[in-house]
Enzyme design. Structure first.
Site, short mmCIF file in Angstrom:
data_model
loop_
_atom_site.label_atom_id
_atom_site.label_comp_id
_atom_site.label_asym_id
_atom_site.label_seq_id
_atom_site.Cartn_x
_atom_site.Cartn_y
_atom_site.Cartn_z
N TRP A 148 0.81 -1.15 0.25
CA TRP A 148 0.04 0.03 0.13
C TRP A 148 0.65 1.49 0.15
O TRP A 148 0.39 2.35 -0.22
CB TRP A 148 -0.98 0.06 1.22
CG TRP A 148 -0.19 -0.28 2.56
CD1 TRP A 148 0.09 -1.49 3.13
CD2 TRP A 148 0.70 0.60 3.32
NE1 TRP A 148 0.82 -1.31 4.27
CE2 TRP A 148 1.32 -0.23 4.28
CE3 TRP A 148 0.99 1.91 3.20
CZ2 TRP A 148 2.32 0.52 5.52
CZ3 TRP A 148 1.91 2.46 3.98
CH2 TRP A 148 2.59 1.79 5.10
N LYS A 194 -3.60 -7.81 -7.33
CA LYS A 194 -4.22 -7.77 -5.77
C LYS A 194 -3.78 -6.59 -5.14
O LYS A 194 -2.49 -6.73 -4.56
CB LYS A 194 -4.09 -9.07 -4.99
CG LYS A 194 -5.25 -8.89 -4.04
CD LYS A 194 -4.80 -9.80 -2.55
CE LYS A 194 -4.07 -9.23 -1.79
NZ LYS A 194 -4.56 -7.84 -1.15
N PRO A 195 -4.16 -5.37 -5.49
CA PRO A 195 -3.82 -4.32 -4.43
C PRO A 195 -3.90 -4.76 -2.91
O PRO A 195 -4.73 -5.57 -2.44
CB PRO A 195 -4.68 -3.14 -4.71
CG PRO A 195 -6.10 -3.82 -5.21
CD PRO A 195 -5.50 -5.07 -5.79
N GLY A 218 6.00 -6.63 -0.65
CA GLY A 218 5.29 -6.33 0.67
C GLY A 218 6.44 -6.85 1.61
O GLY A 218 7.65 -6.87 1.47
N GLU A 260 9.92 -8.32 -3.70
CA GLU A 260 10.44 -7.31 -3.25
C GLU A 260 9.89 -6.88 -1.82
O GLU A 260 8.83 -6.60 -1.67
CB GLU A 260 9.84 -6.18 -4.25
CG GLU A 260 10.19 -6.49 -5.64
CD GLU A 260 10.73 -5.10 -6.43
OE1 GLU A 260 10.28 -4.25 -6.37
OE2 GLU A 260 11.70 -5.57 -7.51
N CYS A 311 9.88 1.50 1.33
CA CYS A 311 10.93 0.40 1.49
C CYS A 311 12.41 1.02 1.76
O CYS A 311 13.12 0.43 2.12
CB CYS A 311 10.66 -0.38 0.32
SG CYS A 311 10.65 0.24 -1.25
N GLU A 348 13.31 -3.15 10.56
CA GLU A 348 12.68 -2.27 9.75
C GLU A 348 11.46 -1.52 10.74
O GLU A 348 10.88 -2.27 11.50
CB GLU A 348 11.98 -2.97 8.51
CG GLU A 348 11.24 -2.03 7.60
CD GLU A 348 10.63 -2.26 6.51
OE1 GLU A 348 9.80 -3.41 6.66
OE2 GLU A 348 11.00 -1.88 5.26
P1 NAD Z 1 2.34 -6.95 3.70
O1 NAD Z 1 3.20 -8.29 3.55
O2 NAD Z 1 1.53 -6.92 4.86
O3 NAD Z 1 1.27 -6.94 2.47
C1 NAD Z 1 1.51 -7.15 1.30
C2 NAD Z 1 0.45 -7.62 0.30
O4 NAD Z 1 0.54 -9.22 0.65
C3 NAD Z 1 -0.90 -7.30 0.70
O5 NAD Z 1 -1.62 -7.15 -0.78
C4 NAD Z 1 -1.72 -8.32 1.53
O6 NAD Z 1 -2.98 -8.40 1.44
C5 NAD Z 1 -0.88 -9.78 0.79
N1 NAD Z 1 -0.82 -10.74 1.74
C6 NAD Z 1 -0.91 -10.79 3.03
N2 NAD Z 1 -0.74 -12.17 3.43
C7 NAD Z 1 -0.69 -12.79 2.05
C8 NAD Z 1 -0.63 -14.31 1.87
N3 NAD Z 1 -0.56 -15.19 3.18
N4 NAD Z 1 -0.73 -14.68 0.68
C9 NAD Z 1 -0.84 -13.77 -0.32
N5 NAD Z 1 -0.92 -12.39 -0.12
C10 NAD Z 1 -0.82 -12.13 1.22
O7 NAD Z 1 3.22 -5.52 3.42
P2 NAD Z 1 2.64 -4.13 3.24
O8 NAD Z 1 2.48 -3.66 4.69
O9 NAD Z 1 1.33 -4.07 2.25
O10 NAD Z 1 3.83 -3.55 2.71
C11 NAD Z 1 4.80 -3.01 3.57
C12 NAD Z 1 6.12 -3.97 3.35
O11 NAD Z 1 6.47 -3.74 1.89
C13 NAD Z 1 7.49 -3.11 4.03
O12 NAD Z 1 8.15 -4.18 4.69
C14 NAD Z 1 8.36 -2.49 2.70
O13 NAD Z 1 9.34 -2.29 3.05
C15 NAD Z 1 7.85 -3.51 1.85
N6 NAD Z 1 8.00 -2.84 0.39
C16 NAD Z 1 9.02 -3.24 -0.43
C17 NAD Z 1 9.22 -2.61 -1.71
C18 NAD Z 1 10.58 -2.97 -2.34
O14 NAD Z 1 10.49 -2.75 -3.49
N7 NAD Z 1 11.49 -3.70 -1.96
C19 NAD Z 1 8.51 -1.50 -1.81
C20 NAD Z 1 7.31 -1.28 -1.09
C21 NAD Z 1 7.12 -1.92 0.08
#
Ligand code: NAD
Length: 459
Positions: free
Chosen positions: A132, A156-157, A207, A229, A263, A360
């Protein structure tokens, strides 16, 4: 089908309640996307590029509405929301400009008898599971090159940026991308998990490390392409010859922009003892000057924390740092008001026994550690399981190049930070991820190179 409620993190109010997917609707959508893929791959590249170029125009003409939605659901300060949408335009320009050449057929060898040739075929159906914090950037890094190279996309956003995800789908469909070529899936983790159960050809995830490892475990046995990522604990070193005030202004922005929820936010700072005090004074002054408050206000720089549970993570890091002897220079309070609010926070006299310097933060919290020289700084920068970005501030380019070549990170910065370029690959080492997006490599990654061995008869 159930619904997904979207709350405004700035005040806790309900923004919208929208239909959510379930396992049955995910399976039905996956079938449609599979059926649509061959025709989309067979469409001329010019047609696919024209769709994405029209999508760009849609972003420009609807920028105010899109930014307002992003601010309402993620809490991103409105000026930063607009800036993200503008920033996507440059990425679109790069992808549209480079896609055709990046996947053009290549003849790598030819003599009178044999020709060796490489073609790039689309993976097929791509699952794009997104975060997000920069939904336009991290989504666009995947779905734009995936679509341009002939893949269909199940997108899937994040559940915290679902309205933005629906705007993206509406704009793409309005620009000629068929409804079954790009299909959004609405919901939280269980919808992501249901998506992984479908017969997709590639999974591209952005994520957290915690979710990334679950996804790797689910997808691993399938032997399909997987990119992750993930997060980071990005360090920067300020050398003794750096201009402390300039470095402080740049790094305060790098640590606190997007309320520290990037990130590639600067998450650890090491400062040479000769410039430490001057740097800390300038850094803390800059942070104290950041305006925190209503994210719809143009002058706001620090908005709310998007996900309420992250407040507890920040509080635990603060408590741990204080218990272990860190000095608080500013901030540290969870603001007791509607919404999720945390003051921008600066610690000094920190060390690597503290969570603040190891895990983090993903919020407006930073530790600044004094070091005696380059060797200590490099050792501390590399004392992490992550490796997304790292930077050095110095007047001496040769010194910067020498230090940066020793640092384990996917991207390295000299006199800058928190920077992403569409022309350069974006990747992490260690627990920051696997695979890459952006650059021409980040276009080719949505294709499978096919090797052609062609022997002429009778030669
Ligand atoms: P998150 O891992 O909580 O969620 C990411 C996505 O995964 C969401 O769409 C969520 O609904 C989905 N998800 C959750 N559980 C799942 C499962 N069991 N199976 C499949 N999908 C599932 O992360 P977040 O809070 O949305 O994002 C923050 C994190 O993302 C931070 O750690 C940040 O550093 C990282 N990030 C990395 C980059 C990069 O380019 N390296 C860029 C942006 C964010």
């Amino acid at each position: 089908m159930g619904t997904l409620q979207i709350h405004n993190p700035a005040n806790g109010r309900l923004v919208d309640e929208i239909p959510a997917d379930d396992a049955a609707s995910v399976a039905e959508k996956a079938n449609r996307v599979r059926a649509a893929q061959p025709a989309w791959a067979a469409a001329p590249m010019a047609e696919r590029k024209a769709c994405i170029t029209r999508f760009r125009s849609g972003l420009v003409s609807e920028a105010d509405t899109l930014a307002a939605t992003l601010t309402a659901e993620v809490g991103k300060p409105i000026a930063q929301a607009r800036s993200e949408i503008n920033g996507l335009l440059a990425r679109i320009d790069f992808f549209v400009d480079q896609a055709e050449a990046a996947i053009a057929d290549e003849t790598v060898f030819a003599d009178e008898a044999v020709t060796e040739h490489i073609s790039h075929e689309p993976l097929g159906v791509v699952a794009n599971i997104s975060a997000w914090n920069y939904p336009y950037f991290v989504g666009g890094n995947v779905f734009l090159p995936a679509l341009l190279t002939g893949n269909t996309v199940l997108y899937k956003p994040s559940e915290f940026a679902a309205l933005t995800g629906l705007h993206i789908a509406r704009l793409l469909h309005g620009c000629g991308v068929p409804d079954d070529v790009f299909v959004p899936l609405i919901g939280a983790g269980e919808v992501g998990a249901a998506l992984l159960a479908q017969p997709v050809d590639g999974v591209f995830f952005t994520g957290s490390h915690a979710t990334g490892t679950k996804i790797a475990a689910a997808v691993g046995p399938r032997l399909i392409k997987l990119q992750l990522e993930l997060g980071g604990k990005d360090p920067t070193y300020v050398c003794d010859d750096a201009d402390a005030a300039t470095a402080a202004a740049s790094l305060a922005d790098g640590a606190m922009y997007n309320t520290g929820q990037s990130c590639c936010s600067v998450e650890r700072i090491y400062v040479h003892e000769r410039v430490h005090d001057e740097f800390v004074a300038a850094f803390a002054d800059t942070v104290r000057g950041f305006r925190i408050g209503d994210p719809t206000d143009e002058a706001t720089y620090i908005g709310p924390i998007t996900r309420a549970p992250q407040i507890a993570v920040l509080q635990a890091q603060v408590a741990d740092a204080l218990a272990k002897g860190a000095t608080l220079r500013t901030g540290s309070r969870h603001l007791e008001q509607p919404g999720n609010w945390f003051e921008p926070t600066v610690f000094t006299e920190v060390n690597h026994t503290m969570e603040l310097m190891r895990e983090e933060s993903f919020g407006p919290v930073i530790g600044i550690q004094k070091v005696s020289g380059d060797a200590e700084a490099v050792a501390l920068m590399n004392d992490t399981r992550y490796g997304l970005t790292a930077g050095v501030y110095t007047r001496d380019e040769a010194r910067a190049r020498r230090l940066l070549s020793q640092v384990h990170a996917g991207s390295v910065y000299w006199n800058c930070c928190d920077r992403v370029s569409p022309r350069l690959p974006w990747s992490g080492v260690g627990d920051s991820g696997v695979g890459l997006t952006l650059s021409t490599y980040g276009i080719q990654t949505f294709t499978r190179p096919k090797a052609w061995h062609l022997r002429r008869p009778g030669v």
